[in-house]
Design a protein around this motif. Structure first.
Motif, PDB file in Angstrom:
ATOM      1  N   ALA A 117      39.314  -2.800  22.177  1.00 25.13           N
ATOM      2  CA  ALA A 117      39.680  -1.427  21.850  1.00 25.13           C
ATOM      3  C   ALA A 117      40.169  -0.681  23.082  1.00 25.13           C
ATOM      4  O   ALA A 117      40.852   0.338  22.972  1.00 25.13           O
ATOM      5  CB  ALA A 117      38.495  -0.687  21.230  1.00 25.13           C
ATOM      6  N   GLY A 118      39.807  -1.190  24.279  1.00 29.81           N
ATOM      7  CA  GLY A 118      40.372  -0.622  25.492  1.00 29.81           C
ATOM      8  C   GLY A 118      39.533   0.444  26.161  1.00 29.81           C
ATOM      9  O   GLY A 118      40.080   1.326  26.839  1.00 29.81           O
ATOM     10  N   TYR A 119      38.195   0.402  26.023  1.00 30.54           N
ATOM     11  CA  TYR A 119      37.313   1.345  26.693  1.00 30.54           C
ATOM     12  C   TYR A 119      36.281   0.575  27.511  1.00 30.54           C
ATOM     13  O   TYR A 119      35.493  -0.191  26.958  1.00 30.54           O
ATOM     14  CB  TYR A 119      36.590   2.238  25.685  1.00 30.54           C
ATOM     15  N   ARG A 120      36.280   0.777  28.827  1.00 30.01           N
ATOM     16  CA  ARG A 120      35.344   0.082  29.710  1.00 30.01           C
ATOM     17  C   ARG A 120      34.492   1.110  30.433  1.00 30.01           C
ATOM     18  O   ARG A 120      34.987   1.903  31.223  1.00 30.01           O
ATOM     19  CB  ARG A 120      36.100  -0.792  30.716  1.00 30.01           C
ATOM     20  N   VAL A 121      33.197   1.086  30.158  1.00 29.25           N
ATOM     21  CA  VAL A 121      32.267   2.055  30.748  1.00 29.25           C
ATOM     22  C   VAL A 121      31.979   1.653  32.192  1.00 29.25           C
ATOM     23  O   VAL A 121      31.570   0.523  32.461  1.00 29.25           O
ATOM     24  CB  VAL A 121      30.960   2.118  29.939  1.00 29.25           C
ATOM     25  N   VAL A 122      32.186   2.595  33.122  1.00 30.54           N
ATOM     26  CA  VAL A 122      31.966   2.305  34.540  1.00 30.54           C
ATOM     27  C   VAL A 122      30.835   3.138  35.134  1.00 30.54           C
ATOM     28  O   VAL A 122      30.440   2.911  36.284  1.00 30.54           O
ATOM     29  CB  VAL A 122      33.252   2.530  35.352  1.00 30.54           C
ATOM     30  N   GLY A 123      30.322   4.113  34.384  1.00 28.66           N
ATOM     31  CA  GLY A 123      29.239   4.933  34.914  1.00 28.66           C
ATOM     32  C   GLY A 123      28.697   5.865  33.856  1.00 28.66           C
ATOM     33  O   GLY A 123      29.257   5.987  32.760  1.00 28.66           O
ATOM     34  N   ALA A 124      27.587   6.516  34.185  1.00 29.52           N
ATOM     35  CA  ALA A 124      26.949   7.429  33.236  1.00 29.52           C
ATOM     36  C   ALA A 124      26.394   8.640  33.975  1.00 29.52           C
ATOM     37  O   ALA A 124      25.966   8.540  35.135  1.00 29.52           O
ATOM     38  CB  ALA A 124      25.829   6.720  32.478  1.00 29.52           C
ATOM     39  N   CYS A 125      26.406   9.776  33.299  1.00 27.91           N
ATOM     40  CA  CYS A 125      25.751  10.986  33.773  1.00 27.91           C
ATOM     41  C   CYS A 125      24.668  11.367  32.767  1.00 27.91           C
ATOM     42  O   CYS A 125      24.934  11.416  31.554  1.00 27.91           O
ATOM     43  CB  CYS A 125      26.743  12.139  33.925  1.00 27.91           C
ATOM     44  N   ILE A 126      23.453  11.601  33.260  1.00 30.01           N
ATOM     45  CA  ILE A 126      22.317  11.907  32.390  1.00 30.01           C
ATOM     46  C   ILE A 126      21.753  13.271  32.769  1.00 30.01           C
ATOM     47  O   ILE A 126      22.112  13.827  33.822  1.00 30.01           O
ATOM     48  CB  ILE A 126      21.236  10.813  32.509  1.00 30.01           C
ATOM     49  N   PRO A 127      20.872  13.849  31.934  1.00 31.45           N
ATOM     50  CA  PRO A 127      20.310  15.168  32.266  1.00 31.45           C
ATOM     51  C   PRO A 127      19.629  15.188  33.631  1.00 31.45           C
ATOM     52  O   PRO A 127      19.075  14.189  34.083  1.00 31.45           O
ATOM     53  CB  PRO A 127      19.305  15.402  31.133  1.00 31.45           C
ATOM     54  N   ASP A 128      19.648  16.362  34.261  1.00 32.23           N
ATOM     55  CA  ASP A 128      19.080  16.505  35.596  1.00 32.23           C
ATOM     56  C   ASP A 128      17.622  16.084  35.639  1.00 32.23           C
ATOM     57  O   ASP A 128      17.164  15.470  36.618  1.00 32.23           O
ATOM     58  CB  ASP A 128      19.201  17.964  36.051  1.00 32.23           C
ATOM     59  N   ALA A 129      16.878  16.391  34.575  1.00 37.39           N
ATOM     60  CA  ALA A 129      15.450  16.113  34.564  1.00 37.39           C
ATOM     61  C   ALA A 129      15.153  14.619  34.605  1.00 37.39           C
ATOM     62  O   ALA A 129      14.047  14.209  34.972  1.00 37.39           O
ATOM     63  CB  ALA A 129      14.806  16.732  33.324  1.00 37.39           C
TER      64      ALA A 129
ATOM     65  N   PRO B 260      18.635   5.030  43.293  1.00 39.69           N
ATOM     66  CA  PRO B 260      19.729   4.691  42.361  1.00 39.69           C
ATOM     67  C   PRO B 260      19.196   4.162  41.037  1.00 39.69           C
ATOM     68  O   PRO B 260      18.277   3.350  41.000  1.00 39.69           O
ATOM     69  CB  PRO B 260      20.511   3.622  43.122  1.00 39.69           C
ATOM     70  N   GLN B 261      19.782   4.628  39.957  1.00 39.60           N
ATOM     71  CA  GLN B 261      19.335   4.248  38.618  1.00 39.60           C
ATOM     72  C   GLN B 261      20.428   3.511  37.873  1.00 39.60           C
ATOM     73  O   GLN B 261      21.622   3.644  38.165  1.00 39.60           O
ATOM     74  CB  GLN B 261      18.947   5.493  37.796  1.00 39.60           C
ATOM     75  N   ARG B 262      20.014   2.737  36.875  1.00 39.00           N
ATOM     76  CA  ARG B 262      20.947   2.049  35.982  1.00 39.00           C
ATOM     77  C   ARG B 262      20.414   2.158  34.556  1.00 39.00           C
ATOM     78  O   ARG B 262      19.201   2.115  34.323  1.00 39.00           O
ATOM     79  CB  ARG B 262      21.104   0.576  36.363  1.00 39.00           C
ATOM     80  N   LEU B 263      21.333   2.298  33.616  1.00 44.99           N
ATOM     81  CA  LEU B 263      21.005   2.222  32.195  1.00 44.99           C
ATOM     82  C   LEU B 263      21.558   0.892  31.701  1.00 44.99           C
ATOM     83  O   LEU B 263      22.758   0.754  31.483  1.00 44.99           O
ATOM     84  CB  LEU B 263      21.629   3.387  31.426  1.00 44.99           C
ATOM     85  N   GLY B 264      20.678  -0.091  31.588  1.00 44.08           N
ATOM     86  CA  GLY B 264      21.139  -1.442  31.363  1.00 44.08           C
ATOM     87  C   GLY B 264      21.826  -1.904  32.642  1.00 44.08           C
ATOM     88  O   GLY B 264      21.223  -1.928  33.710  1.00 44.08           O
ATOM     89  N   ASP B 265      23.118  -2.220  32.536  1.00 49.33           N
ATOM     90  CA  ASP B 265      23.878  -2.576  33.737  1.00 49.33           C
ATOM     91  C   ASP B 265      24.898  -1.511  34.107  1.00 49.33           C
ATOM     92  O   ASP B 265      25.796  -1.741  34.912  1.00 49.33           O
ATOM     93  CB  ASP B 265      24.568  -3.921  33.534  1.00 49.33           C
ATOM     94  N   VAL B 266      24.755  -0.312  33.521  1.00 48.11           N
ATOM     95  CA  VAL B 266      25.656   0.797  33.811  1.00 48.11           C
ATOM     96  C   VAL B 266      25.023   1.690  34.871  1.00 48.11           C
ATOM     97  O   VAL B 266      23.915   2.204  34.670  1.00 48.11           O
ATOM     98  CB  VAL B 266      25.956   1.618  32.546  1.00 48.11           C
ATOM     99  N   PRO B 267      25.687   1.893  35.988  1.00 52.06           N
ATOM    100  CA  PRO B 267      25.091   2.739  37.028  1.00 52.06           C
ATOM    101  C   PRO B 267      25.100   4.217  36.632  1.00 52.06           C
ATOM    102  O   PRO B 267      26.061   4.710  36.050  1.00 52.06           O
ATOM    103  CB  PRO B 267      25.988   2.489  38.235  1.00 52.06           C
ATOM    104  N   VAL B 268      24.001   4.898  36.952  1.00 50.20           N
ATOM    105  CA  VAL B 268      23.938   6.350  36.781  1.00 50.20           C
ATOM    106  C   VAL B 268      24.551   6.974  38.030  1.00 50.20           C
ATOM    107  O   VAL B 268      24.034   6.814  39.143  1.00 50.20           O
ATOM    108  CB  VAL B 268      22.484   6.822  36.587  1.00 50.20           C
ATOM    109  N   VAL B 269      25.657   7.668  37.867  1.00 47.97           N
ATOM    110  CA  VAL B 269      26.418   8.173  39.017  1.00 47.97           C
ATOM    111  C   VAL B 269      26.284   9.665  39.207  1.00 47.97           C
ATOM    112  O   VAL B 269      26.854  10.222  40.161  1.00 47.97           O
ATOM    113  CB  VAL B 269      27.909   7.797  38.872  1.00 47.97           C
ATOM    114  N   GLY B 270      25.546  10.342  38.323  1.00 48.15           N
ATOM    115  CA  GLY B 270      25.391  11.776  38.486  1.00 48.15           C
ATOM    116  C   GLY B 270      24.622  12.397  37.341  1.00 48.15           C
ATOM    117  O   GLY B 270      24.091  11.708  36.453  1.00 48.15           O
ATOM    118  N   SER B 271      24.567  13.725  37.363  1.00 47.04           N
ATOM    119  CA  SER B 271      23.871  14.491  36.327  1.00 47.04           C
ATOM    120  C   SER B 271      24.874  15.385  35.617  1.00 47.04           C
ATOM    121  O   SER B 271      26.080  15.349  35.890  1.00 47.04           O
ATOM    122  CB  SER B 271      22.764  15.339  36.960  1.00 47.04           C
ATOM    123  N   PHE B 272      24.358  16.234  34.728  1.00 43.48           N
ATOM    124  CA  PHE B 272      25.237  17.142  34.006  1.00 43.48           C
ATOM    125  C   PHE B 272      25.855  18.199  34.937  1.00 43.48           C
ATOM    126  O   PHE B 272      26.848  18.817  34.584  1.00 43.48           O
ATOM    127  CB  PHE B 272      24.471  17.841  32.884  1.00 43.48           C
TER     128      PHE B 272
END
Length: 501
Positions: free
Chosen positions: A196-208, A214-226
């Motif tokens: 489909a052409g969408y490749r997830v390279v990072g995630a932003c999660i709530p500040d809390a 450094p955090q990861r959600l599965g194998d996706v790196p958490v790169v910032g907050s809201f």
């Protein structure tokens, strides 16, 4: 045509001037769209030329100065004008929009709609102006051109899917924003269909939820907050920010995020918690400034269901007549290969929980059911199904029949008598239905099918969960157009014998 040569002219100077991966993806997709336009133009030109010579003859050239007998139409001018108008019609209906290229039915729908609308406009204008354009020429040109355009898009899409599966930079880079559980769910959904052409390279999660390490959600790196979505998007070089559910993402924050992304060439995509609902059932209606999403109820009866039943029975009758010689050859092979009946009748559960006997060519030894208990521990499939790649109960002829799904041809009889449909969910065994919960039982709201989404998506290679998900998706979103697409894809799945054993 190889990936190295398809877009060579359009890529001159691109790699050296673009700085970000997202910019390179955008450039590749724009080049892909330009290549599609050239291919479409060639197909349309061939269709128009074929329509001309098919209507008149192969010796009268429109460019030789002569006109067809009894005609005052300068086809040497009309033919090129028709090609340009046809391309323009497809372009006006956004048939080259990179956001729809490569996935879903919308691309095919726009190409077909552009062709049919132009055909209607030409016919009306010719009638009003009293211009005697040969109707045979127009009919043949538009018929050949429409089929050719759809076929060309299909071939190009397969090339694009292979390129995306190889990960050579043809997929959008996505930053997912939302609560951790919803981020993980969206990542799983996008990865189910990488083409489909969408490749997830990072995630932003709530500040809390942020941690000092450094955090990861599965194998996706958490790169910032809201609070740092824009900075995170720039740092990861994405071209799409996908926002999923979160209590902290209020309407005001989403509106400000949209403003911040203006002029950055980064698209903002909202991924609602509502999943597995096809586009035709969804309608967006603005009410008091809110884009309310209206979801139509699934259709389980009515005129469309009646038409589907009539098409099923007529098609199965024709298919049985055409396949009669093949059926006789298979029957003789089964009889010579092993003892037992040619046709195997097994009780399955159909629409509304009604049991019926499904007909198949026998592919196993006659005491296969008695051997099942001894083989249960060797089951290679999860869920309620039993599958083995090298099942000792399968006969020599049976392996060939299963590989190409020829054992299922007698099910055309079930379609003819109304127990099954050509396309639908897989017909389950009574033992499976006895263990269904409320959600899975929705499979029984429609007739089971000889083929379906499970057939064209991997068959036995699918997990139980994925098979159920595809069946439920079909139940909720079926249409006559989707049935045609599934039947077309079934040919490729059978010839390639994917997931068949």
């Amino acid at each position: 045509m190889t990936s190295a040569t398809l877009l060579t002219p359009a890529r001159v100077g691109i790699e050296s001037t673009l700085e970000t991966p997202a910019a390179r993806v955008r450039a590749r997709m724009r080049a892909y769209a330009r290549a599609l336009m050239l291919v479409d133009g060639a197909i349309i030109a061939l269709a128009v030329v074929a329509g001309y010579f098919g209507r008149f003859n192969f010796t009268l050239s429109p460019f030789g100065g002569a006109l067809p007998y009894g005609s005052e139409i300068p086809y040497a001018v009309l033919c090129p004008a028709l090609v340009l108008a046809w391309l323009g019609s497809v372009k006006v209906l956004r048939g080259y929009d990179v956001n729809v290229l490569g996935y879903g039915a919308d691309e095919y729908r726009r190409v077909t709609s552009g062709s049919l609308r132009l055909a209607g406009a030409v016919a009306i204008l010719a009638y009003i102006a009293g211009v005697g354009v040969a109707r045979g020429f127009l009919a043949l040109s538009f018929a050949l051109g429409t089929v050719g355009l759809v076929t060309g898009r299909y071939v190009a899409r397969k090339w694009l899917h292979r390129a995306r599966s190889r990960g050579v930079g043809w997929s959008r880079r996505v930053l997912v924003v939302g609560d951790a559980p919803h981020v993980l769910e969206l990542v799983r959904t996008l990865r189910r269909e990488p083409y489909a052409g969408y490749r997830v390279v990072g995630a932003c999660i709530p500040d809390a939820l942020l941690a000092p390490v450094p955090q990861r959600l599965g194998d996706v790196p958490v790169v910032g907050s809201f609070r740092s979505i824009l900075e995170s998007a720039a740092a990861t070089g994405v071209d799409t920010v996908a926002v999923t559910a979160s209590g902290e993402l209020t309407a005001a924050r989403l509106r400000r995020l949209g403003w911040q992304l203006e002029g950055t060439k980064i698209d903002l995509v909202l991924a609602p918690a509502l999943t597995d609902v096809a586009g035709p059932r969804i309608h967006t209606r603005p009410v008091a400034g809110l884009p309310l999403i209206h979801v139509e109820a699934p259709e389980f009866r009515g005129t469309r269901k009646l038409v589907k039943g009539l098409v099923d029975r007529a098609s199965s009758a024709i298919a049985l007549l055409l396949a009669l010689p093949l059926l006789l050859v298979i029957a003789i092979a089964i009889k010579l290969d092993s003892k037992g009946p040619v046709i195997f009748r097994q009780i399955r559960v159909g629409q509304g929980g009604r049991e019926f006997g499904v007909y198949k060519f026998r592919t196993m030894v006659v005491n296969a059911d008695e051997m099942l208990a001894k083989l249960a521990a060797r089951n290679e499939h999860d869920g309620l199904l039993f599958k083995m790649r090298k099942d000792p109960r399968v006969t020599r002829v049976g392996r060939i029949l299963r590989k190409f799904s020829l054992d299922e041809l007698p099910q055309l009889i079930n379609v003819l008598i109304g127990d099954m449909s050509l396309v639908g969910p897989r017909p389950p065994l009574p033992s499976e239905v006895a263990r269904y919960d409320g959600d899975i039982a929705r499979r029984l709201l429609v007739k089971p099918g000889i083929t379906g989404l499970w057939q064209v998506s991997g068959r036995s290679d699918l997990s139980w969960e994925d098979g159920i998900r595809l069946d439920l998706y079909y139940v909720e979103n079926w249409s006559l157009a989707s049935d045609v697409v599934i039947l077309w894809k079934t040919i490729g799945a059978v010839v390639g014998s994917r997931g068949a054993y």
